[in-house]
Design a protein around this motif. Structure first.
Motif, PDB file in Angstrom:
ATOM      1  N   PHE A 223       0.869  -1.173   0.000  1.00 10.12           N
ATOM      2  CA  PHE A 223       0.000   0.000   0.000  1.00 10.12           C
ATOM      3  C   PHE A 223       0.911   1.229   0.000  1.00 10.12           C
ATOM      4  CE2 PHE A 223      -2.120  -3.487   2.055  1.00 10.12           C
ATOM      5  CZ  PHE A 223      -3.455  -3.414   1.681  1.00 10.12           C
ATOM      6  N   VAL A 224       0.791   2.074  -1.017  1.00  8.97           N
ATOM      7  CA  VAL A 224       1.736   3.177  -1.175  1.00  8.97           C
ATOM      8  C   VAL A 224       0.996   4.501  -1.283  1.00  8.97           C
ATOM      9  CG1 VAL A 224       3.665   4.090  -2.505  1.00  8.97           C
ATOM     10  CG2 VAL A 224       3.271   1.619  -2.440  1.00  8.97           C
ATOM     11  N   GLN A 225       1.258   5.412  -0.336  1.00  3.92           N
ATOM     12  CA  GLN A 225       0.700   6.754  -0.419  1.00  3.92           C
ATOM     13  C   GLN A 225       1.669   7.658  -1.161  1.00  3.92           C
ATOM     14  OE1 GLN A 225      -0.400   8.595   3.302  1.00  3.92           O
ATOM     15  NE2 GLN A 225      -1.557  10.223   2.286  1.00  3.92           N
ATOM     16  N   CYS A 226       1.156   8.394  -2.148  1.00  2.39           N
ATOM     17  CA  CYS A 226       2.000   9.254  -2.975  1.00  2.39           C
ATOM     18  C   CYS A 226       1.492  10.693  -2.911  1.00  2.39           C
ATOM     19  CB  CYS A 226       1.986   8.797  -4.441  1.00  2.39           C
ATOM     20  SG  CYS A 226       2.590   7.122  -4.715  1.00  2.39           S
TER      21      CYS A 226
ATOM     22  N   GLY B   6       1.617  12.161  -9.233  1.00  7.91           N
ATOM     23  CA  GLY B   6       2.648  11.619  -8.350  1.00  7.91           C
ATOM     24  C   GLY B   6       2.639  10.107  -8.308  1.00  7.91           C
ATOM     25  N   GLN B   7       1.449   9.517  -8.339  1.00  7.55           N
ATOM     26  CA  GLN B   7       1.346   8.054  -8.346  1.00  7.55           C
ATOM     27  C   GLN B   7       1.958   7.478  -9.624  1.00  7.55           C
ATOM     28  OE1 GLN B   7      -2.759   6.823  -7.542  1.00  7.55           O
ATOM     29  NE2 GLN B   7      -3.046   8.701  -6.346  1.00  7.55           N
ATOM     30  N   ALA B   8       1.621   8.085 -10.767  1.00  5.28           N
ATOM     31  CA  ALA B   8       2.160   7.599 -12.041  1.00  5.28           C
ATOM     32  C   ALA B   8       3.675   7.734 -12.071  1.00  5.28           C
ATOM     33  CB  ALA B   8       1.520   8.372 -13.203  1.00  5.28           C
ATOM     34  N   ALA B   9       4.190   8.877 -11.578  1.00  2.00           N
ATOM     35  CA  ALA B   9       5.639   9.080 -11.556  1.00  2.00           C
ATOM     36  C   ALA B   9       6.318   8.051 -10.663  1.00  2.00           C
ATOM     37  CB  ALA B   9       5.952  10.496 -11.078  1.00  2.00           C
ATOM     38  N   HIS B  10       5.729   7.772  -9.497  1.00  2.00           N
ATOM     39  CA  HIS B  10       6.315   6.779  -8.586  1.00  2.00           C
ATOM     40  C   HIS B  10       6.314   5.387  -9.238  1.00  2.00           C
ATOM     41  CE1 HIS B  10       7.427   5.028  -4.705  1.00  2.00           C
ATOM     42  NE2 HIS B  10       6.504   4.093  -4.933  1.00  2.00           N
ATOM     43  N   ALA B  11       5.245   5.075  -9.945  1.00  2.00           N
ATOM     44  CA  ALA B  11       5.155   3.758 -10.584  1.00  2.00           C
ATOM     45  C   ALA B  11       6.264   3.555 -11.607  1.00  2.00           C
ATOM     46  CB  ALA B  11       3.788   3.595 -11.244  1.00  2.00           C
TER      47      ALA B  11
ATOM     48  N   ASP C 146      -8.384   6.030  -4.648  1.00  2.00           N
ATOM     49  CA  ASP C 146      -8.877   7.037  -3.723  1.00  2.00           C
ATOM     50  C   ASP C 146     -10.390   7.104  -3.797  1.00  2.00           C
ATOM     51  OD1 ASP C 146      -6.346   8.517  -2.749  1.00  2.00           O
ATOM     52  OD2 ASP C 146      -6.073   8.457  -4.924  1.00  2.00           O
ATOM     53  N   LEU C 147     -11.036   7.437  -2.678  1.00  2.00           N
ATOM     54  CA  LEU C 147     -12.472   7.637  -2.687  1.00  2.00           C
ATOM     55  C   LEU C 147     -12.794   8.808  -3.618  1.00  2.00           C
ATOM     56  CD1 LEU C 147     -15.266   6.952  -1.637  1.00  2.00           C
ATOM     57  CD2 LEU C 147     -14.850   8.476   0.317  1.00  2.00           C
TER      58      LEU C 147
ATOM     59  N   HIS D 217       0.978  -3.595  -6.178  1.00  2.00           N
ATOM     60  CA  HIS D 217       1.301  -2.295  -5.591  1.00  2.00           C
ATOM     61  C   HIS D 217       0.077  -1.408  -5.754  1.00  2.00           C
ATOM     62  CE1 HIS D 217       5.639  -3.333  -5.450  1.00  2.00           C
ATOM     63  NE2 HIS D 217       5.329  -4.038  -6.540  1.00  2.00           N
ATOM     64  N   MET D 218      -0.503  -0.986  -4.627  1.00  2.00           N
ATOM     65  CA  MET D 218      -1.736  -0.204  -4.635  1.00  2.00           C
ATOM     66  C   MET D 218      -1.414   1.231  -4.235  1.00  2.00           C
ATOM     67  SD  MET D 218      -4.208  -3.111  -2.942  1.00  2.00           S
ATOM     68  CE  MET D 218      -2.873  -3.796  -1.943  1.00  2.00           C
ATOM     69  N   LEU D 219      -1.610   2.175  -5.163  1.00  2.42           N
ATOM     70  CA  LEU D 219      -1.185   3.564  -4.973  1.00  2.42           C
ATOM     71  C   LEU D 219      -2.383   4.482  -4.757  1.00  2.42           C
ATOM     72  CD1 LEU D 219       1.335   2.149  -6.122  1.00  2.42           C
ATOM     73  CD2 LEU D 219       1.718   4.151  -7.560  1.00  2.42           C
ATOM     74  N   TYR D 220      -2.216   5.397  -3.828  1.00  2.00           N
ATOM     75  CA  TYR D 220      -3.283   6.344  -3.510  1.00  2.00           C
ATOM     76  C   TYR D 220      -2.658   7.636  -2.996  1.00  2.00           C
ATOM     77  CZ  TYR D 220      -2.302   5.143   1.368  1.00  2.00           C
ATOM     78  OH  TYR D 220      -1.682   4.963   2.577  1.00  2.00           O
ATOM     79  N   SER D 221      -3.471   8.695  -2.894  1.00  2.00           N
ATOM     80  CA  SER D 221      -2.994   9.978  -2.383  1.00  2.00           C
ATOM     81  C   SER D 221      -3.849  10.504  -1.233  1.00  2.00           C
ATOM     82  CB  SER D 221      -2.962  11.023  -3.510  1.00  2.00           C
ATOM     83  OG  SER D 221      -2.059  10.635  -4.525  1.00  2.00           O
ATOM     84  N   GLY D 222      -5.084  10.008  -1.111  1.00  2.00           N
ATOM     85  CA  GLY D 222      -5.967  10.506  -0.070  1.00  2.00           C
ATOM     86  C   GLY D 222      -6.854  11.626  -0.539  1.00  2.00           C
ATOM     87  N   TYR D 223      -6.725  12.000  -1.798  1.00  2.00           N
ATOM     88  CA  TYR D 223      -7.582  13.053  -2.352  1.00  2.00           C
ATOM     89  C   TYR D 223      -7.700  12.860  -3.852  1.00  2.00           C
ATOM     90  CZ  TYR D 223      -3.081  15.171  -3.620  1.00  2.00           C
ATOM     91  OH  TYR D 223      -1.825  15.394  -4.132  1.00  2.00           O
ATOM     92  N   VAL D 224      -8.699  13.519  -4.432  1.00  2.00           N
ATOM     93  CA  VAL D 224      -8.884  13.496  -5.884  1.00  2.00           C
ATOM     94  C   VAL D 224      -9.099  14.926  -6.361  1.00  2.00           C
ATOM     95  CG1 VAL D 224      -9.816  11.150  -6.026  1.00  2.00           C
ATOM     96  CG2 VAL D 224     -11.364  13.069  -5.619  1.00  2.00           C
ATOM     97  N   ASP D 225      -8.688  15.190  -7.583  1.00  2.00           N
ATOM     98  CA  ASP D 225      -8.924  16.497  -8.196  1.00  2.00           C
ATOM     99  C   ASP D 225     -10.196  16.419  -9.026  1.00  2.00           C
ATOM    100  OD1 ASP D 225      -6.637  17.910  -7.220  1.00  2.00           O
ATOM    101  OD2 ASP D 225      -5.394  16.703  -8.575  1.00  2.00           O
TER     102      ASP D 225
END
Length: 605
Positions: free
Chosen positions: A320-323, A329-334, A537-538, A570-578
């Motif tokens: 579980f990866v917070q970016c 940011g998630q795409a760049a980390h991937a 993300d929700l 690998h599950m990526l999230y940020s905690g927010y959506v635009d």
């Protein structure tokens, strides 16, 4: 190929089923059978071997079997596997989509006899023609900018088959839109893809005389990915199997029913499996995923299924990866962190063993931009892809695979390419014409065999050599020609695929040298060493404030993503959506919260 070689080929592989009780039961079934197949359970292998056995032991030409499935890519994979057993599409073996089956084996031979209200010859509207007619009638009825959506219109047409029912008239605006749209198509002398199945269902439901004709030609009907095919197909199956005496072999998984927006309903498969006159078989051994991934997937589903890994000792990574910086940011980390690490973690692992999965094409744009910036070659499968997969574009890709070296190992087989070419002829051709066409195509493909070259030169040569003449002569291929034109445009100088080489065109459904970018929907049926899921993300997966049925489908979509992985998730999230209203901090997906809590609880026991 002689029947003896076909028998030897399938019997050699069928011996492998003996170690799996469910697969063996499905293979040995003699009546109507429904196979409920969990992820990675070898359902395609079981289906293919069962078809081979049916063709070798249970039917005799000119009688045969039909195998229908949801998508062109599913049909393509079945065709490839059957070809390796010496079985190719022929007059007594149909392998294709439900739309193709309804067109070729229901509407073309019987619609005029049944006096169905369809134009003849049958010409399927192109996507552009369909979109324009939908828009034109919608604006005429409701004005410019009306809130109704074409997706709602399609679902209503596919799901409510009785136009006199309360369910149809209750949605008054959609019903009026559908009636006006269909009248507009008929005025233009067209039908659309939904019409193929709707009228196919109407034909078998209202005309008893069709049933013995169909049973005489195809005494066995196999259906793959049954949960994706919707109520019209379900009605066709019930009618031909239980009233018409056609033997049914259906395969699917209600837990992977993720096309509710098209009218699909996984409960229909469950309903079929519970009939007293149907043998129910469960496949529970997972040959794909490590044990930890199998367990985590069941936890994500929230249902106990009893699935087990065939390789319980294999290690797995679940992360579980917070970016920061949202989806970008998630795409760049991937692409900069996860992919280099996973490539280094296993000798021989290639980009083709890795997939990045996302919710929709907008997220795909972000991921594609990050991959391009990192200099990573990729294949993208979503609605923003340059062209849609149809029978003709898939055939061109397979010809490219053969011409760029596949001819050495007969992958794909030339005979199969020739048979598929002849199948594009909607008007019947004589044996002499078929031989001439096959010879000309063989000479053309033989002349185009090269180790290196641009894909656009190949496609141009195939079109000039034979394909354009066929598409001009066969009006019924107009909808597919639109996608061939889009392929040519994408490959042209300045197009998004201008630099694509011939080998890569032949591998666009899975190249070892290209990272795979797919929507979660497109990933169903695929498998990879490493799966990277972004946008968890929700407000993305799931959408916010979904109704219970939609939330259950979103959960199944999450489950499908997890079950694509062999070794790593690998599950990526940020905690927010635009959003259009700005950045919304709604937190990560509740599916992640539940999964992580259940995993921690299980691992703490």
């Amino acid at each position: 190929m002689p029947l003896r070689s076909v028998s030897a080929a399938y019997l050699a592989q069928a011996a492998d089923l003996a170690g799996n009780q469910g697969q063996q039961a499905a293979y040995d079934s003699t009546g109507n059978c429904v196979v409920l197949a969990g992820p990675g359970s070898g359902k395609t292998k079981t289906l293919v071997l069962k078809l081979a056995r049916i063709m070798a032991e249970d039917v005799r030409a000119p009688r045969g079997a039909a195998c229908i499935t949801y998508s062109q890519e599913c049909a393509r994979e079945l065709t490839r596997r059957l070809e390796r057993l010496g079985l190719r599409e022929a007059p007594n073996l149909f392998i294709g989509t439900v739309h193709g089956f309804c067109l070729r084996h229901l509407l073309m031979p019987y619609s005029r006899l049944a006096d169905l209200p369809v134009p003849f010859p049958l010409v399927v509207a192109t996507q552009r023609q369909s979109d324009q007619a939908i828009k034109r009638i919608g604006e005429r009825l409701f004005g410019v900018g009306h809130p109704n959506k074409p997706m709602d219109l399609g679902r209503h047409r596919r799901s409510v088959l009785d136009r006199t029912s309360v369910a149809w008239t209750r949605e008054g605006e959609l019903a009026a839109w559908a009636d006006g749209y269909e009248a507009e198509l008929r005025r233009l002398g067209l039908i659309d893809f939904d019409d193929l199945v709707i009228f196919g269902q109407r034909l078998v439901s209202e005309h008893d005389w069709v049933l013995p004709l169909l049973q005489a030609k195809f005494p066995v009907l196999a259906v793959d990915e049954y949960q994706d095919l919707g109520v019209a197909l379900h009605r066709i199956v019930e009618r031909v199997a239980f009233d018409g005496g056609v033997r049914l072999f259906a395969v699917g998984d209600p837990d992977q029913s993720i096309y509710g927006f098209t009218g699909a309903d996984g409960a229909l498969l469950q309903e079929l499996a519970e009939r007293d006159d149907v043998e129910r078989v469960q496949l529970q051994l997972n040959y794909r995923s490590a044990s930890r991934i199998v367990s985590a997937s069941e936890m994500a589903l929230g249902e106990v299924r009893g699935y087990q890994s065939n390789d319980p000792d294999r290690q797995a990574i679940i992360e579980f990866v917070q970016c920061a910086d949202g989806l970008e940011g998630q795409a760049a980390h991937a692409v900069t962190e996860i992919i280099p690490a996973t490539l280094a973690a296993k000798p021989g692992r290639a980009l083709g063993d890795i997939a990045i999965l996302y919710r929709d094409y907008r997220a795909g744009d972000v991921v594609a931009e990050a991959a391009a910036a990192a200099g990573i070659d990729f294949v993208r499968v979503d609605t923003a892809a340059p062209y849609r997969k149809v029978a003709l574009t898939s055939w061109i890709e397979d010809c490219a695979a053969w011409c760029s070296g596949g001819w050495r190992e007969a992958r794909p087989q030339l005979r199969g390419l020739l048979d598929r070419w002849l199948g594009f002829h909607r008007t019947r051709i004589s044996e002499a014409q078929a031989r001439d066409e096959s010879q000309r195509l063989t000479q053309l493909l033989w002349s185009l065999r090269i180790e290196e070259g641009l894909a656009r030169d190949f496609v141009t040569a195939v079109r000039a050599g034979m394909l354009d003449a066929l598409m001009t002569a066969e009006r019924g291929l107009a909808d597919q020609r639109e996608q061939v034109d889009r392929m040519s445009s994408a490959l042209a100088v300045g197009g998004p695929l201008a630099d694509l080489d011939l080998t890569s065109l032949g591998g666009r459904d899975g190249s070892p040298l290209h990272l795979n970018l797919l929507t979660l929907h497109s990933a169903k049926g695929c498998e990879y060493d490493v799966v990277i899921m972004v946008g968890l993300d929700l407000g993305s997966l799931p959408w916010r404030n979904e109704l219970p049925a939609a939330r259950r489908e979103s959960r199944r979509l999450f489950y499908v993503g997890l079950t694509r992985a062999r070794d790593e998730i690998h599950m990526l999230y940020s905690g927010y959506v635009d959003t259009g209203r700005g950045r919304m901090h709604w937190g990560r997906s509740p599916f992640l919260d539940e999964l992580e809590a259940r995993m921690e609880e299980a691992e703490g026991e």
